[in-house]
Write a protein that holds these residues in place. Structure first.
Motif, mmCIF file in Angstrom:
data_model
loop_
_atom_site.group_PDB
_atom_site.id
_atom_site.type_symbol
_atom_site.label_atom_id
_atom_site.label_comp_id
_atom_site.label_asym_id
_atom_site.label_seq_id
_atom_site.Cartn_x
_atom_site.Cartn_y
_atom_site.Cartn_z
ATOM 1 N N THR A 45 -35.919 88.313 -112.558
ATOM 2 C CA THR A 45 -36.213 89.750 -112.684
ATOM 3 C C THR A 45 -35.275 90.432 -113.682
ATOM 4 O O THR A 45 -35.551 91.526 -114.137
ATOM 5 N N SER A 46 -34.149 89.772 -113.986
ATOM 6 C CA SER A 46 -33.287 90.298 -115.047
ATOM 7 C C SER A 46 -32.550 89.118 -115.684
ATOM 8 O O SER A 46 -32.406 88.067 -115.064
ATOM 9 N N MET A 47 -32.096 89.303 -116.914
ATOM 10 C CA MET A 47 -31.370 88.231 -117.620
ATOM 11 C C MET A 47 -30.109 87.832 -116.858
ATOM 12 O O MET A 47 -29.705 86.683 -116.852
ATOM 13 N N GLY A 48 -29.487 88.822 -116.227
ATOM 14 C CA GLY A 48 -28.240 88.557 -115.507
ATOM 15 C C GLY A 48 -28.478 88.457 -114.008
ATOM 16 O O GLY A 48 -27.635 88.887 -113.228
ATOM 17 N N CYS A 49 -29.618 87.911 -113.622
ATOM 18 C CA CYS A 49 -29.939 87.796 -112.186
ATOM 19 C C CYS A 49 -28.840 86.999 -111.474
ATOM 20 O O CYS A 49 -28.562 85.849 -111.844
ATOM 21 N N PRO A 50 -28.174 87.588 -110.482
ATOM 22 C CA PRO A 50 -27.077 86.877 -109.821
ATOM 23 C C PRO A 50 -27.543 85.738 -108.913
ATOM 24 O O PRO A 50 -26.732 84.969 -108.433
ATOM 25 N N CYS A 51 -28.858 85.668 -108.670
ATOM 26 C CA CYS A 51 -29.355 84.650 -107.723
ATOM 27 C C CYS A 51 -29.905 83.410 -108.416
ATOM 28 O O CYS A 51 -30.501 82.544 -107.760
ATOM 29 N N GLN A 52 -29.753 83.295 -109.747
ATOM 30 C CA GLN A 52 -30.352 82.177 -110.490
ATOM 31 C C GLN A 52 -30.028 80.810 -109.892
ATOM 32 O O GLN A 52 -30.919 79.995 -109.669
ATOM 33 N N ASP A 53 -28.742 80.583 -109.633
ATOM 34 C CA ASP A 53 -28.337 79.264 -109.132
ATOM 35 C C ASP A 53 -28.951 78.964 -107.770
ATOM 36 O O ASP A 53 -29.356 77.843 -107.491
ATOM 37 N N LEU A 54 -28.994 79.999 -106.934
ATOM 38 C CA LEU A 54 -29.555 79.797 -105.590
ATOM 39 C C LEU A 54 -31.039 79.474 -105.675
ATOM 40 O O LEU A 54 -31.533 78.586 -104.985
ATOM 41 N N ILE A 55 -31.756 80.198 -106.529
ATOM 42 C CA ILE A 55 -33.203 79.955 -106.663
ATOM 43 C C ILE A 55 -33.441 78.536 -107.165
ATOM 44 O O ILE A 55 -34.258 77.794 -106.615
ATOM 45 N N LYS A 56 -32.692 78.145 -108.191
ATOM 46 C CA LYS A 56 -32.863 76.795 -108.745
ATOM 47 C C LYS A 56 -32.575 75.737 -107.679
ATOM 48 O O LYS A 56 -33.323 74.769 -107.533
ATOM 49 N N ALA A 57 -31.497 75.933 -106.930
ATOM 50 C CA ALA A 57 -31.135 74.952 -105.893
ATOM 51 C C ALA A 57 -32.225 74.875 -104.829
ATOM 52 O O ALA A 57 -32.562 73.785 -104.348
ATOM 53 N N ASP A 58 -32.783 76.035 -104.464
ATOM 54 C CA ASP A 58 -33.831 76.045 -103.434
ATOM 55 C C ASP A 58 -35.099 75.331 -103.914
ATOM 56 O O ASP A 58 -35.758 74.631 -103.146
ATOM 57 N N VAL A 59 -35.434 75.524 -105.198
ATOM 58 C CA VAL A 59 -36.626 74.867 -105.756
ATOM 59 C C VAL A 59 -36.410 73.348 -105.748
ATOM 60 O O VAL A 59 -37.280 72.581 -105.319
ATOM 61 N N HIS A 60 -35.247 72.913 -106.186
ATOM 62 C CA HIS A 60 -34.922 71.483 -106.188
ATOM 63 C C HIS A 60 -35.075 70.883 -104.790
ATOM 64 O O HIS A 60 -35.743 69.884 -104.592
ATOM 65 N N LYS A 61 -34.426 71.536 -103.838
ATOM 66 C CA LYS A 61 -34.403 71.029 -102.473
ATOM 67 C C LYS A 61 -35.825 70.910 -101.923
ATOM 68 O O LYS A 61 -36.206 69.896 -101.341
ATOM 69 N N LYS A 62 -36.608 71.961 -102.128
ATOM 70 C CA LYS A 62 -37.969 71.992 -101.586
ATOM 71 C C LYS A 62 -38.822 70.863 -102.166
ATOM 72 O O LYS A 62 -39.512 70.151 -101.435
ATOM 73 N N LEU A 63 -38.768 70.710 -103.489
ATOM 74 C CA LEU A 63 -39.664 69.743 -104.126
ATOM 75 C C LEU A 63 -39.209 68.299 -103.902
ATOM 76 O O LEU A 63 -40.039 67.399 -103.783
ATOM 77 N N LEU A 64 -37.893 68.100 -103.797
ATOM 78 C CA LEU A 64 -37.409 66.745 -103.486
ATOM 79 C C LEU A 64 -37.850 66.350 -102.075
ATOM 80 O O LEU A 64 -38.248 65.220 -101.822
ATOM 81 N N SER A 65 -37.831 67.341 -101.169
ATOM 82 C CA SER A 65 -38.235 67.040 -99.782
ATOM 83 C C SER A 65 -39.736 66.735 -99.707
ATOM 84 O O SER A 65 -40.209 66.091 -98.797
ATOM 85 N N LEU A 66 -40.466 67.210 -100.690
ATOM 86 C CA LEU A 66 -41.923 66.997 -100.729
ATOM 87 C C LEU A 66 -42.261 65.620 -101.320
ATOM 88 O O LEU A 66 -43.399 65.166 -101.257
ATOM 89 N N GLY A 67 -41.263 64.967 -101.928
ATOM 90 C CA GLY A 67 -41.501 63.629 -102.460
ATOM 91 C C GLY A 67 -41.369 63.517 -103.970
ATOM 92 O O GLY A 67 -41.631 62.457 -104.542
ATOM 93 N N ALA A 68 -40.964 64.600 -104.634
ATOM 94 C CA ALA A 68 -40.758 64.513 -106.077
ATOM 95 C C ALA A 68 -39.583 63.568 -106.344
ATOM 96 O O ALA A 68 -38.598 63.566 -105.594
ATOM 97 N N THR A 69 -39.688 62.748 -107.398
ATOM 98 C CA THR A 69 -38.574 61.853 -107.701
ATOM 99 C C THR A 69 -37.555 62.559 -108.577
ATOM 100 O O THR A 69 -36.380 62.228 -108.583
#
Lengths: 99, 310
Positions: A45-69
């Protein structure tokens, strides 16, 4: 793993501040799947979004748990506008007092 | 300011679940109690900003720097809410914020102990912001003061981001022995520090007024348990040691509580055993090593501009 399955899974990844998904927030700008290697294009939502790292980590975790290699999150610097949010997202935020 | 209610009328309204919308629906005693609570809340949020800015300088990456400065912006916003509500209650907020003696600020002693490393920064997010979250969630669920209750909806969400930021970094730093040792060192002094933050134990504190008036719903000991119920499992999940364990439904502390703190060494003097709460209150009253530095960061610009404009 299909693009639709990934899209559905991303609907379960919430924004770190509000209980609406990053899909409803309008942050997901593309999904590609090749042999269980998933690439997700994300904007914020902004270039300096303070939640970038958290969002990225959550996406990784979710998709790895789904079976992504492998999960690649690509930041795209698309402009985010309020109109990118889904109607469901707008209504949820309104209930939280965020106009 | 008109204060029109009797004590009995006010308590009847609160018991009936009605919110107080302003001084005209309250008594002087209620408003004075509310002001004290709001000052503690405003000061805590405000002073956390320079305390975190100090540690933001240790950020390991640009994104981490953005996260902490984003957290600082949130904290300042939360402080703004509390002071704005105080202004509506007739308090001279300029004087309160910019002209008060640093020792008279009401933020917890914890923030007067400087955060010197990135490990201490993220443990502050995981521990201190969690304490703030427990306390504000209790106010949000139970406050009888309508304007504050409504303002807290967004505050809750933001505090949740702060403590998740801490949790993520606790997970990351637990991955290597070297960084895990840094985390452990930070937790060794910050865990007891956060438990002390919740204040006097119930047997020594009269909560009557605060709970009767609906300023809070839980007692100090209940809030301490709420904090422990998520802080301890977080540490255990990553193999970090903290001096508390569960017995039945409640957590029990494995160290003398309260005890004395060596500010310079950032170390609890556990061997010296339990001290009295009077001794703790004395230490709090003296304030901690960074008290003047942090308050000065808030007040200096105001002072300089006032002189220039004079």
């Amino acid at each position: 793993m299909t693009v639709d399955e990934v899209q559905a899974a991303l609907r379960e990844v919430d924004d770190p501040e509000y209980p609406i998904s990053i899909v409803d927030m309008g942050l997901v700008r593309g999904v590609e799947v090749h042999d269980d290697i998933v690439t997700v294009k994300l904007t914020y939502t902004s270039m300096g979004c303070p939640c970038q790292d958290l969002i990225k980590a959550d996406v990784h975790k979710k998709l790895l748990s789904l079976g992504a290699t492998q999960v690649k999150v690509e930041e795209v610097f698309d402009e985010w506008r309020r109109s990118d949010m889904s109607q469901r997202g707008i209504e949820r935020l309104r209930r939280l007092g965020v106009a | 300011m008109t204060i029109a209610m009797t004590e009995e009328e006010l308590l009847d309204r609160i018991k009936a679940g009605k919110l107080v919308e302003g001084p005209e629906y309250a008594t002087e005693r209620y408003i004075e109690g509310l002001k004290r609570t709001l000052i503690v809340s405003g000061d805590t949020e405000l002073i956390s900003a320079p305390a975190y800015m100090r540690a933001a300088q240790d950020a390991p990456r640009i994104n981490s720097y953005i996260s902490v400065t984003g957290i600082v912006q949130d904290e300042l916003g939360h402080a703004h809410i509390a002071y704005r509500l105080l202004r509506d209650l007739g308090v001279d907020v300029e004087e309160l914020v910019y002209e008060r003696d640093p020792k008279d600020f009401r933020h917890p002693y914890a923030f007067d102990v400087p955060l010197d490393t990135w490990a201490e920064m993220v443990v502050a997010n995981a521990f201190y912001d969690r304490a703030g979250f427990c306390i504000l969630d209790d106010v949000f669920q139970n406050s009888s003061y309508g304007p504050w209750k409504r303002a807290l909806v967004k505050v809750e969400r933001e505090e949740n981001f702060h403590l998740r930021h801490g949790e993520q970094w606790v997970a990351t730093m637990s991955e290597s022995e070297t960084s895990k040792a840094e985390l452990q060192q930070a937790m060794d002094w910050m865990f007891p520090m956060t438990l002390e933050w919740f204040g006097l134990p119930d047997e020594m504190k009269r909560h009557g007024e605060q709970i009767e008036y609906g300023m809070k719903g839980s007692t100090n000991d209940q809030l301490r348990q709420t904090w422990l119920s998520t802080a301890v499992p977080l540490c255990e999940e990553h193999g970090l040691n903290v001096p508390a364990h569960k017995e039945g439904d409640a957590y029990v502390l494995d160290y003398p509580f309260p005890c004395e703190f060596d500010e310079d060494a950032k170390r609890w003097l556990l061997d010296e055993g339990e001290i009295s709460w009077d001794q703790v209150l004395e230490r709090w009253k003296r304030r901690g090593p960074a008290n003047e530095e942090l308050v000065d960061q808030v007040q200096r610009g105001y002072r300089q501009m006032t002189e220039m404009l004079a």
